[in-house]
Write a protein that holds these residues in place. Structure first.
Motif, PDB file in Angstrom:
ATOM      1  N   SER A 154      35.429  41.121  47.708  1.00 28.50           N
ATOM      2  CA  SER A 154      34.678  41.664  46.415  1.00 28.50           C
ATOM      3  C   SER A 154      35.639  42.814  45.789  1.00 28.50           C
ATOM      4  N   ASN A 155      36.041  43.717  46.637  1.00 23.13           N
ATOM      5  CA  ASN A 155      36.652  44.856  45.931  1.00 23.13           C
ATOM      6  C   ASN A 155      37.875  44.491  45.387  1.00 23.13           C
ATOM      7  N   ALA A 156      38.629  43.472  45.834  1.00 27.25           N
ATOM      8  CA  ALA A 156      39.961  42.867  45.285  1.00 27.25           C
ATOM      9  C   ALA A 156      39.614  41.916  44.229  1.00 27.25           C
ATOM     10  N   LEU A 157      38.673  41.499  44.134  1.00 28.38           N
ATOM     11  CA  LEU A 157      38.211  40.618  42.952  1.00 28.38           C
ATOM     12  C   LEU A 157      37.829  41.323  41.527  1.00 28.38           C
ATOM     13  N   LYS A 158      37.473  42.560  41.901  1.00 30.56           N
ATOM     14  CA  LYS A 158      36.531  43.313  40.696  1.00 30.56           C
ATOM     15  C   LYS A 158      37.763  43.556  39.565  1.00 30.56           C
ATOM     16  N   THR A 159      39.075  43.647  39.768  1.00 31.91           N
ATOM     17  CA  THR A 159      39.812  44.007  38.674  1.00 31.91           C
ATOM     18  C   THR A 159      39.851  42.633  37.781  1.00 31.91           C
ATOM     19  N   ALA A 160      40.140  41.457  38.307  1.00 32.25           N
ATOM     20  CA  ALA A 160      40.216  40.133  37.660  1.00 32.25           C
ATOM     21  C   ALA A 160      39.156  39.858  36.938  1.00 32.25           C
ATOM     22  N   VAL A 161      37.826  40.053  37.428  1.00 28.49           N
ATOM     23  CA  VAL A 161      36.475  39.877  36.889  1.00 28.49           C
ATOM     24  C   VAL A 161      36.281  41.027  35.701  1.00 28.49           C
ATOM     25  N   SER A 162      36.719  42.261  35.758  1.00 31.78           N
ATOM     26  CA  SER A 162      36.267  43.297  34.667  1.00 31.78           C
ATOM     27  C   SER A 162      37.228  42.947  33.504  1.00 31.78           C
ATOM     28  N   SER A 163      38.501  42.165  33.799  1.00 29.12           N
ATOM     29  CA  SER A 163      39.207  42.281  32.754  1.00 29.12           C
ATOM     30  C   SER A 163      38.547  41.185  31.575  1.00 29.12           C
ATOM     31  N   LYS A 164      37.712  40.609  31.964  1.00 29.80           N
ATOM     32  CA  LYS A 164      37.164  39.340  30.982  1.00 29.80           C
ATOM     33  C   LYS A 164      35.701  39.592  30.873  1.00 29.80           C
ATOM     34  N   GLN A 165      35.030  40.199  31.925  1.00 27.78           N
ATOM     35  CA  GLN A 165      33.685  40.488  31.565  1.00 27.78           C
ATOM     36  C   GLN A 165      33.310  41.761  32.441  1.00 27.78           C
ATOM     37  N   ILE A 166      33.734  42.702  31.784  1.00 32.15           N
ATOM     38  CA  ILE A 166      33.447  44.400  32.169  1.00 32.15           C
ATOM     39  C   ILE A 166      31.939  44.659  32.012  1.00 32.15           C
ATOM     40  N   GLY A 167      31.536  45.033  33.083  1.00 33.18           N
ATOM     41  CA  GLY A 167      29.989  45.547  33.371  1.00 33.18           C
ATOM     42  C   GLY A 167      29.605  44.566  34.314  1.00 33.18           C
ATOM     43  N   LEU A 168      29.865  43.318  34.684  1.00 32.35           N
ATOM     44  CA  LEU A 168      29.444  42.296  35.391  1.00 32.35           C
ATOM     45  C   LEU A 168      30.069  42.237  36.575  1.00 32.35           C
ATOM     46  N   GLU A 169      31.094  43.161  36.845  1.00 36.22           N
ATOM     47  CA  GLU A 169      31.908  42.790  37.940  1.00 36.22           C
ATOM     48  C   GLU A 169      31.282  43.355  39.273  1.00 36.22           C
ATOM     49  N   ASP A 170      30.261  44.054  39.488  1.00 32.11           N
ATOM     50  CA  ASP A 170      29.466  44.246  40.347  1.00 32.11           C
ATOM     51  C   ASP A 170      28.691  43.003  40.965  1.00 32.11           C
ATOM     52  N   PHE A 171      28.243  42.046  39.954  1.00 30.92           N
ATOM     53  CA  PHE A 171      27.562  41.049  40.147  1.00 30.92           C
ATOM     54  C   PHE A 171      28.359  39.782  40.546  1.00 30.92           C
ATOM     55  N   LEU A 172      29.310  39.664  39.783  1.00 30.97           N
ATOM     56  CA  LEU A 172      30.192  38.358  39.702  1.00 30.97           C
ATOM     57  C   LEU A 172      31.069  38.274  40.875  1.00 30.97           C
TER      58      LEU A 172
END
Length: 525
Positions: A154-172
Motif C-alpha cells: 500500500s505504501n508503495a502504491l500511494k505515489t502512483a495513486v496520488s498522481s491521479k487522485q490526490i487525497g484518495l491515496e489512503d483509501f484506494l
C-alpha cells in the motif's frame, strides 16, 4: 541531355539542412510534450479532449491523451510510439517519457546550435545513458521483499495513486493492494494485470468503492431466483433455446392437434435438457446467448438461477474465476467442467443490478473492484488510477526496489553525471553535461505545476544533495523544498522509462533528422 528518372511519387517533398529538418522537427516534438507537461504530478491539470467520434475525455493521463489524439507528424509520432512502449511494458510513466524526451531534444538543439555534429551528440548521450544505468542501481531507498505484505505494498502504491487522485491515496492504495494480493500466484513474476477487474457503477462517491473476491456481471439474473449458496455452475457459450434448422422450411398444420403436438415436442425437449442439468447437481446456469421463454419456464420449475453474459471475453474471465469450462452443447457438465462459487447473488448498487459470483472460502483467480462515482468521467479517471496501481504492483513483483520520488532520484543522477562530464575529455563532455541537465525537468515541472519558484527550488535541491541528503525532493503539499521517504517511485518503471525507451528514440530522431529521412508527403513542416 536526358532528365533524371523520378525517384519519389508526385507531390513528395524532401527537406534538407539544419533549419528545414532538425530544428523544425524538434519544435514539433516540443509542441507535443508541452501538451502533457502540465499534467505531470499530483497538481497536474486535466485536459479536455474531443476525439474523432466526438467523445469527450477529461483526464490528466498522458497515455489516454496520446491515444485519443491523432498525431501525424513523423518525428512527434516516434515519441508517441515510445510512450506506448512504456505503457505496454510498465503501465505507467508515459508522461515522464514524453517530458524527458522533449527536454533531451531541447538540449540537443542547443548543442547543434553550438555546431556540434549529431553523431557526437549521440555518442555523448549513449555514454551518459550507460553511466546513468550504473548510478540508478545505487539509488534504491526501499525494497518490498514480500509482495503479499499489504502495508508495504500500500505504501508503495500511494505515489502512483496520488498522481491521479490526490487525497484518495489512503483509501484506494490499500484497496488495490488487497485486490492484487488476492490473485497473486505462487510464482509472483507471473502476475497478470488482467486478473484485477474493475466494474463502474454510477452513483455514490469514490469512498463507496468496494473489493469483491470473485467476478461481477453488470446484469440482473433471469427469473425469480436471486440468491444461491454453495453454487455449482454450468457455463454454456450458446443460448438456451430450441435447436434451429440450418435451412429455412415451411411446416403445414392441418389440425389444431398437429400444432399442439409440434409445440409440445419442443417443450419436452427443453424440459429434458434442463432436467438433466439439474440432476447433475447444477443450481446456476450461465449462458453466452439468449434464453427462450420456454427455457425460462423450466429453469423456474427446477428452481435454477440463470445469468446471461453477452461478452465472450467476460464469459472467459468468469470461467477463470469459478474454475468452469464453457460448453458448446446443452448437455450436463462433468465434474471437471463444473464451476463453483460460495455465493451467487444479485445486488442493487445505486440504480444498477449486478450479479456477484463471490468466493469466500476458496481462492479466486479474479478480483473485482466495484468503482462508484457521480459521473462517467470520474469513473473513467478512477479506472485509470486502478490500472496504474495494478501495473505498479506488477513492477514490484519483478523488481521490489523503490527510488526516492519528487525528483530526488533525478537530481542525484544529474549531480553525479555533471561530475562525470567535468572529468570527460573531448566533445563528449558537452553532450553528457546537457544530458545531466535534462533530469532537472522533473522537479521543475512538479514545482511549476504546484505554483512554486522552480529556479530557486532546483538550486536548493542541488545544495541539499551535495551535502549528502540524497533522498530530498519537491514537497508540493507544504510548499517547502523537502520531500522525505514517504514519496517513492517504482525502480522498474523508472529504469524502463529512463534507459530503455527514450534514449533509443531520441538518438534515432537526432540521427534521422540530420539525414532528412523523415521527409514525406504527409509531413507538416
Amino acid at each position: 541531355m536526358y532528365a533524371s528518372a523520378p525517384i519519389f511519387k508526385d507531390g513528395t517533398r524532401h527537406f534538407t539542412g539544419l533549419e528545414e529538418t532538425i530544428l523544425k522537427n524538434i519544435d514539433a516534438c516540443n509542441e507535443l510534450t508541452k501538451l502533457t507537461r502540465t499534467s505531470l504530478g499530483p497538481n497536474g491539470m486535466n485536459k479536455l479532449v474531443v476525439n474523432r467520434l466526438e467523445k469527450i475525455f477529461v483526464t490528466n493521463d498522458a497515455a489516454t491523451v496520446l491515444k485519443e489524439l491523432d498525431v501525424v507528424h513523423p518525428a512527434a509520432k516516434m515519441l508517441v510510439m515510445a510512450a506506448e512502449m512504456q505503457e505496454q511494458e510498465c503501465g505507467d510513466g508515459t508522461n515522464f517519457v514524453l517530458a524527458f524526451a522533449g527536454e533531451l531534444l531541447q538540449q540537443a538543439e542547443s548543442l547543434i546550435r553550438m555546431n556540434l555534429h549529431p553523431n557526437d551528440i549521440i555518442t555523448g548521450f549513449k555514454k551518459a545513458s550507460q553511466k546513468a544505468l550504473e548510478i540508478v542501481e545505487e539509488l534504491s531507498v526501499l525494497k518490498v521483499d514480500d509482495v503479499r505484505d499489504e502495508a508495504k505494498v500500500s505504501n508503495a502504491l500511494k505515489t502512483a495513486v496520488s498522481s491521479k487522485q490526490i487525497g484518495l491515496e489512503d483509501f484506494l492504495a490499500p484497496l488495490i493492494a488487497k485486490a492484487c494480493i488476492q490473485v497473486c500466484p505462487k510464482e509472483q513474476k507471473n502476475f497478470n494485470v488482467d486478473n484485477v477487474r474493475t466494474v463502474k457503477i454510477l452513483g455514490g462517491g469514490a469512498g463507496d468503492s468496494t473489493l469483491i473476491k470473485g467476478f461481477v456481471v453488470e446484469k440482473d439474473s433471469e427469473g425469480t431466483t436471486k440468491h444461491v449458496k454453495n453454487a455449482k455452475i454450468a457455463v454454456y457459450t450458446g443460448g438456451i433455446e430450441a435447436n434451429k434448422p440450418e435451412t429455412k422450411g415451411t411446416v403445414l398444420f392441418k389440425t389444431a392437434d398437429q400444432l399442439e403436438g409440434y409445440t409440445a415436442s419442443e417443450e419436452i425437449q427443453m424440459e429434458n435438457i434442463i432436467k438433466n442439468i439439474a440432476a447433475a447437481g447444477i443450481n446456476v446456469i450461465v449462458t453466452g446467448g439468449s434464453i427462450s421463454d420456454i427455457g425460462v419456464h423450466f429453469i423456474e420449475k427446477y428452481k435454477l438461477m440463470a445469468v446471461k453474459v453477452q461478452s465472450k471475453f467476460a464469459l472467459r474471465r468468469l470461467c477463470k474465476a469459478i474454475g468452469a469450462t464453457a460448453l458448446v452443447r446443452l448437455v450436463p457438465p462433468s465434474a471437471d467442467e463444473v464451476g463453483k462459487a460460495d455465493i451467487v447473488t444479485v445486488e442493487e448498487l445505486g440504480s444498477t443490478k449486478v450479479t456477484i459470483f463471490r468466493q469466500e472460502k476458496e481462492d479466486s483467480a479474479i478480483s473485482s473492484i466495484v468503482l462508484r462515482g457521480s459521473t462517467q468521467n470520474i469513473l473513467d479517471s478512477l479506472e485509470r488510477t486502478i490500472d496504474d496501481g495494478v501495473n505498479v504492483y506488477k513492477g514490484l513483483c519483478r523488481d521490489g526496489r523503490l527510488l526516492a520520488g519528487g525528483g530526488a532520484a533525478e537530481i542525484e543522477i544529474a549531480l553525479r553525471l555533471q561530475k562525470i562530464a567535468d572529468s570527460t575529455p573531448g566533445l563528449d563532455q558537452y553532450a553528457i553535461k546537457k544530458f545531466s541537465e535534462s533530469f532537472e525537468v522533473v522537479p521543475r515541472i512538479l514545482a511549476d505545476n504546484a505554483g512554486l519558484n522552480s529556479t530557486s527550488l532546483i538550486s536548493t535541491l542541488y545544495a541539499a544533495h551535495q551535502s549528502g541528503k540524497t533522498n530530498l525532493g519537491v514537497d508540493v503539499e507544504v510548499f517547502s523544498h523537502n520531500l522525505w521517504m514517504e514519496v517513492i517511485s517504482s525502480h522498474h518503471s523508472r529504469r524502463s522509462a529512463l534507459f530503455k525507451i527514450w534514449s533509443r528514440e531520441v538518438c534515432m530522431i537526432t540521427s534521422s533528422l540530420n539525414s532528412g529521412g523523415l521527409g514525406s508527403p504527409r509531413m507538416s513542416s
